[in-house]
Design a protein around this motif. Structure first.
Motif, PDB file in Angstrom:
ATOM      1  N   MET A  84      -7.150   6.734  -0.783  1.00 13.58           N
ATOM      2  CA  MET A  84      -6.236   5.824  -0.079  1.00 13.58           C
ATOM      3  C   MET A  84      -5.932   6.327   1.321  1.00 13.58           C
ATOM      4  O   MET A  84      -5.914   5.555   2.275  1.00 13.58           O
ATOM      5  N   LYS A  85      -5.701   7.619   1.471  1.00  9.87           N
ATOM      6  CA  LYS A  85      -5.385   8.192   2.775  1.00  9.87           C
ATOM      7  C   LYS A  85      -6.605   8.115   3.705  1.00  9.87           C
ATOM      8  O   LYS A  85      -6.465   7.857   4.892  1.00  9.87           O
ATOM      9  N   SER A 121       1.088   4.094  -2.864  1.00  7.74           N
ATOM     10  CA  SER A 121       0.844   5.486  -2.492  1.00  7.74           C
ATOM     11  C   SER A 121       2.014   6.364  -2.935  1.00  7.74           C
ATOM     12  O   SER A 121       1.814   7.458  -3.460  1.00  7.74           O
ATOM     13  N   GLU A 132       1.855   9.446  -5.520  1.00  7.01           N
ATOM     14  CA  GLU A 132       2.330  10.778  -5.145  1.00  7.01           C
ATOM     15  C   GLU A 132       3.374  11.284  -6.143  1.00  7.01           C
ATOM     16  O   GLU A 132       3.381  12.462  -6.490  1.00  7.01           O
ATOM     17  N   GLN A 185       0.831  -1.208   0.000  1.00  9.04           N
ATOM     18  CA  GLN A 185       0.000   0.000   0.000  1.00  9.04           C
ATOM     19  C   GLN A 185       0.864   1.256   0.000  1.00  9.04           C
ATOM     20  O   GLN A 185       0.606   2.196  -0.738  1.00  9.04           O
ATOM     21  N   ILE A 226      -5.353   9.338  -4.368  1.00  8.55           N
ATOM     22  CA  ILE A 226      -4.506   9.529  -3.187  1.00  8.55           C
ATOM     23  C   ILE A 226      -5.358   9.842  -1.968  1.00  8.55           C
ATOM     24  O   ILE A 226      -5.167   9.278  -0.885  1.00  8.55           O
TER      25      ILE A 226
END
Length: 115
Positions: free
Chosen positions: A109-110, A6, A10, A2, A106
């Protein structure tokens, strides 16, 4: 895995942001915004026609058109001795959509990682 995904996202969003910067900079100026709006109402205009519709000088309009062209927001076509400018925003719009899609991934996911 993960964190690796990520990090890749980014890195991608950073690259996309740099690629979109000329569009953001071009659209940040009110005069260029006015030129874009003029071109939405007309298929194409030459510098003299844009000057007629603006309080700016011919050289100032030419400068702004150069920036819009560099950002790939307008295209130019030479007809006889005149250069006509028209909107050509499909490429920049696609760039912005891709940037937003990556940014949304993003954030998702966060947000999912925070739960």
């Amino acid at each position: 895995m993960q964190a690796d995904h990520s990090s890749q996202l980014e890195s991608l969003v950073h690259q996309q942001l740099r690629e979109c910067s000329p569009v953001f900079l071009a659209l940040a100026d009110p005069i260029r915004q006015d030129i874009i709006m003029m071109l939405t109402k007309h298929d194409s205009l030459n510098v003299a026609q844009i000057v007629e519709r603006s309080p700016m000088s011919r050289s100032a309009i030419s400068h702004h058109l150069k920036i819009l062209k560099q950002a790939k927001l307008v295209a130019s076509t030479k007809v006889s001795t005149e250069i006509y400018y028209a909107l050509d925003i499909e490429g920049p719009v696609q760039q912005l959509k891709e940037f937003l899609a990556t940014t949304e991934r993003i954030i998702e996911m966060k947000t999912a990682g925070a739960e």
